[in-house]
Design a protein around this motif. Structure first.
Motif, PDB file in Angstrom:
ATOM      1  N   MET A   1     -82.251  18.270  31.307  1.00 17.12           N
ATOM      2  CA  MET A   1     -81.598  19.127  32.279  1.00 17.12           C
ATOM      3  C   MET A   1     -82.195  20.531  32.169  1.00 17.12           C
ATOM      4  O   MET A   1     -82.466  21.014  31.076  1.00 17.12           O
ATOM      5  CB  MET A   1     -80.124  19.118  31.911  1.00 17.12           C
ATOM      6  N   ARG A   2     -82.399  21.180  33.281  1.00 21.08           N
ATOM      7  CA  ARG A   2     -82.956  22.527  33.278  1.00 21.08           C
ATOM      8  C   ARG A   2     -81.864  23.547  32.987  1.00 21.08           C
ATOM      9  O   ARG A   2     -80.718  23.361  33.353  1.00 21.08           O
ATOM     10  CB  ARG A   2     -83.622  22.821  34.615  1.00 21.08           C
ATOM     11  N   THR A   3     -82.269  24.650  32.369  1.00 21.34           N
ATOM     12  CA  THR A   3     -81.325  25.723  32.062  1.00 21.34           C
ATOM     13  C   THR A   3     -81.114  26.604  33.294  1.00 21.34           C
ATOM     14  O   THR A   3     -81.885  26.556  34.256  1.00 21.34           O
ATOM     15  CB  THR A   3     -81.865  26.602  30.914  1.00 21.34           C
ATOM     16  N   THR A   4     -80.090  27.433  33.232  1.00 16.56           N
ATOM     17  CA  THR A   4     -79.828  28.373  34.329  1.00 16.56           C
ATOM     18  C   THR A   4     -81.012  29.315  34.499  1.00 16.56           C
ATOM     19  O   THR A   4     -81.438  29.598  35.620  1.00 16.56           O
ATOM     20  CB  THR A   4     -78.543  29.171  34.038  1.00 16.56           C
ATOM     21  N   LYS A   5     -81.565  29.796  33.396  1.00 15.61           N
ATOM     22  CA  LYS A   5     -82.721  30.697  33.450  1.00 15.61           C
ATOM     23  C   LYS A   5     -83.906  30.004  34.136  1.00 15.61           C
ATOM     24  O   LYS A   5     -84.590  30.606  34.970  1.00 15.61           O
ATOM     25  CB  LYS A   5     -83.096  31.132  32.034  1.00 15.61           C
ATOM     26  N   ARG A   7     -83.753  27.470  36.268  1.00 18.25           N
ATOM     27  CA  ARG A   7     -83.429  27.281  37.684  1.00 18.25           C
ATOM     28  C   ARG A   7     -83.620  28.574  38.473  1.00 18.25           C
ATOM     29  O   ARG A   7     -84.093  28.567  39.602  1.00 18.25           O
ATOM     30  CB  ARG A   7     -81.999  26.766  37.847  1.00 18.25           C
ATOM     31  N   LEU A   8     -83.257  29.687  37.868  1.00 20.10           N
ATOM     32  CA  LEU A   8     -83.437  30.986  38.510  1.00 20.10           C
ATOM     33  C   LEU A   8     -84.927  31.293  38.689  1.00 20.10           C
ATOM     34  O   LEU A   8     -85.354  31.727  39.756  1.00 20.10           O
ATOM     35  CB  LEU A   8     -82.750  32.080  37.693  1.00 20.10           C
ATOM     36  N   ARG A   9     -85.713  31.041  37.636  1.00 19.34           N
ATOM     37  CA  ARG A   9     -87.170  31.241  37.718  1.00 19.34           C
ATOM     38  C   ARG A   9     -87.754  30.354  38.816  1.00 19.34           C
ATOM     39  O   ARG A   9     -88.587  30.791  39.605  1.00 19.34           O
ATOM     40  CB  ARG A   9     -87.820  30.922  36.368  1.00 19.34           C
ATOM     41  N   HIS A  10     -87.301  29.109  38.890  1.00 18.14           N
ATOM     42  CA  HIS A  10     -87.779  28.166  39.897  1.00 18.14           C
ATOM     43  C   HIS A  10     -87.469  28.680  41.300  1.00 18.14           C
ATOM     44  O   HIS A  10     -88.336  28.710  42.169  1.00 18.14           O
ATOM     45  CB  HIS A  10     -87.132  26.796  39.676  1.00 18.14           C
ATOM     46  N   THR A  11     -86.225  29.092  41.529  1.00 20.41           N
ATOM     47  CA  THR A  11     -85.804  29.544  42.858  1.00 20.41           C
ATOM     48  C   THR A  11     -86.532  30.811  43.283  1.00 20.41           C
ATOM     49  O   THR A  11     -87.047  30.888  44.404  1.00 20.41           O
ATOM     50  CB  THR A  11     -84.279  29.779  42.875  1.00 20.41           C
ATOM     51  N   LEU A  12     -86.573  31.795  42.406  1.00 20.28           N
ATOM     52  CA  LEU A  12     -87.256  33.052  42.740  1.00 20.28           C
ATOM     53  C   LEU A  12     -88.746  32.832  42.972  1.00 20.28           C
ATOM     54  O   LEU A  12     -89.323  33.378  43.906  1.00 20.28           O
ATOM     55  CB  LEU A  12     -87.017  34.097  41.655  1.00 20.28           C
ATOM     56  N   GLY A  13     -89.357  32.039  42.114  1.00 16.99           N
ATOM     57  CA  GLY A  13     -90.780  31.726  42.284  1.00 16.99           C
ATOM     58  C   GLY A  13     -91.047  31.015  43.594  1.00 16.99           C
ATOM     59  O   GLY A  13     -92.003  31.339  44.310  1.00 16.99           O
ATOM     60  N   PHE A  14     -90.185  30.059  43.926  1.00 16.63           N
ATOM     61  CA  PHE A  14     -90.330  29.314  45.172  1.00 16.63           C
ATOM     62  C   PHE A  14     -90.265  30.250  46.371  1.00 16.63           C
ATOM     63  O   PHE A  14     -91.118  30.197  47.260  1.00 16.63           O
ATOM     64  CB  PHE A  14     -89.234  28.248  45.281  1.00 16.63           C
ATOM     65  N   PHE A 133     -93.850  23.897  33.872  1.00 21.14           N
ATOM     66  CA  PHE A 133     -92.592  24.007  33.134  1.00 21.14           C
ATOM     67  C   PHE A 133     -91.914  22.639  33.112  1.00 21.14           C
ATOM     68  O   PHE A 133     -90.977  22.390  33.855  1.00 21.14           O
ATOM     69  CB  PHE A 133     -91.657  25.032  33.797  1.00 21.14           C
ATOM     70  N   PRO A 134     -92.394  21.734  32.251  1.00 23.06           N
ATOM     71  CA  PRO A 134     -91.832  20.375  32.249  1.00 23.06           C
ATOM     72  C   PRO A 134     -90.348  20.370  31.858  1.00 23.06           C
ATOM     73  O   PRO A 134     -89.891  21.223  31.090  1.00 23.06           O
ATOM     74  CB  PRO A 134     -92.669  19.621  31.218  1.00 23.06           C
ATOM     75  N   VAL A 135     -89.638  19.405  32.392  1.00 28.58           N
ATOM     76  CA  VAL A 135     -88.236  19.221  32.032  1.00 28.58           C
ATOM     77  C   VAL A 135     -88.195  18.767  30.578  1.00 28.58           C
ATOM     78  O   VAL A 135     -88.906  17.828  30.205  1.00 28.58           O
ATOM     79  CB  VAL A 135     -87.563  18.177  32.943  1.00 28.58           C
ATOM     80  N   PRO A 136     -87.374  19.417  29.759  1.00 30.43           N
ATOM     81  CA  PRO A 136     -87.287  19.000  28.354  1.00 30.43           C
ATOM     82  C   PRO A 136     -86.808  17.558  28.243  1.00 30.43           C
ATOM     83  O   PRO A 136     -85.958  17.109  29.023  1.00 30.43           O
ATOM     84  CB  PRO A 136     -86.256  19.955  27.756  1.00 30.43           C
TER      85      PRO A 136
END
Length: 143
Positions: A1-5, A7-14, A133-136
């Motif tokens: 599962m991805r962390t909140t941090k 997910r935020l990096r993913h969204t902003l980067g996108f 950034f692979p999913v752990p």
């Protein structure tokens, strides 16, 4: 599962990379000035983000009321995606036509092109993001 941090990096980067790619490309393809397409792209990004939150909240409430469950079958996922895009089209279409001074038909064609761009972009962005950034692994033991 991805962390909140994450997910935020993913969204902003996108969103940021999408704006950087889409704005000059749309300006070139549609023949409007860069700053006009930039304003539309930012507005579209903000509208899509807010709509995404509200739509999913409303959809989940409707599913709870109608089915007593929020788990989605494949058919419900297809319906979910189509209704999301249709709602986004209805929200954004009048703004495109008004802002650029074009007909609703021209705005519709432009909106469909934007949706197609973001569909392809999302596929490749997510593919690249998952490699960088692979999913752990949830079964891996911490070191």
């Amino acid at each position: 599962m991805r962390t909140t941090k994450d997910r935020l990096r993913h969204t902003l980067g996108f969103e940021l990379l999408g704006l950087v790619i889409f704005t000059p490309l749309a300006s070139l393809v549609f023949g409007f000035e860069f700053h006009l397409m930039g304003v539309l792209a930012v507005a579209g990004s903000l509208i899509a983000t807010v709509w995404n939150y509200l739509y999913n909240l409303l959809f989940d409430h409707a599913m709870l009321r109608l089915r007593g469950d929020v788990r989605k079958t494949t058919l419900i996922r297809v319906l979910h995606a189509l209704l999301f895009e249709g709602g986004l089209l209805l929200l954004f279409l009048p703004m495109i036509a008004w802002y650029l001074g074009i007909s609703l038909w021209e705005a519709f064609v432009m909106d469909i092109a934007m949706a197609a761009f973001y569909l392809v972009y999302a596929f490749f962005y997510n593919l690249a993001y998952d490699r960088v950034f692979p999913v752990p692994n949830p079964t891996a033991q911490p070191e």
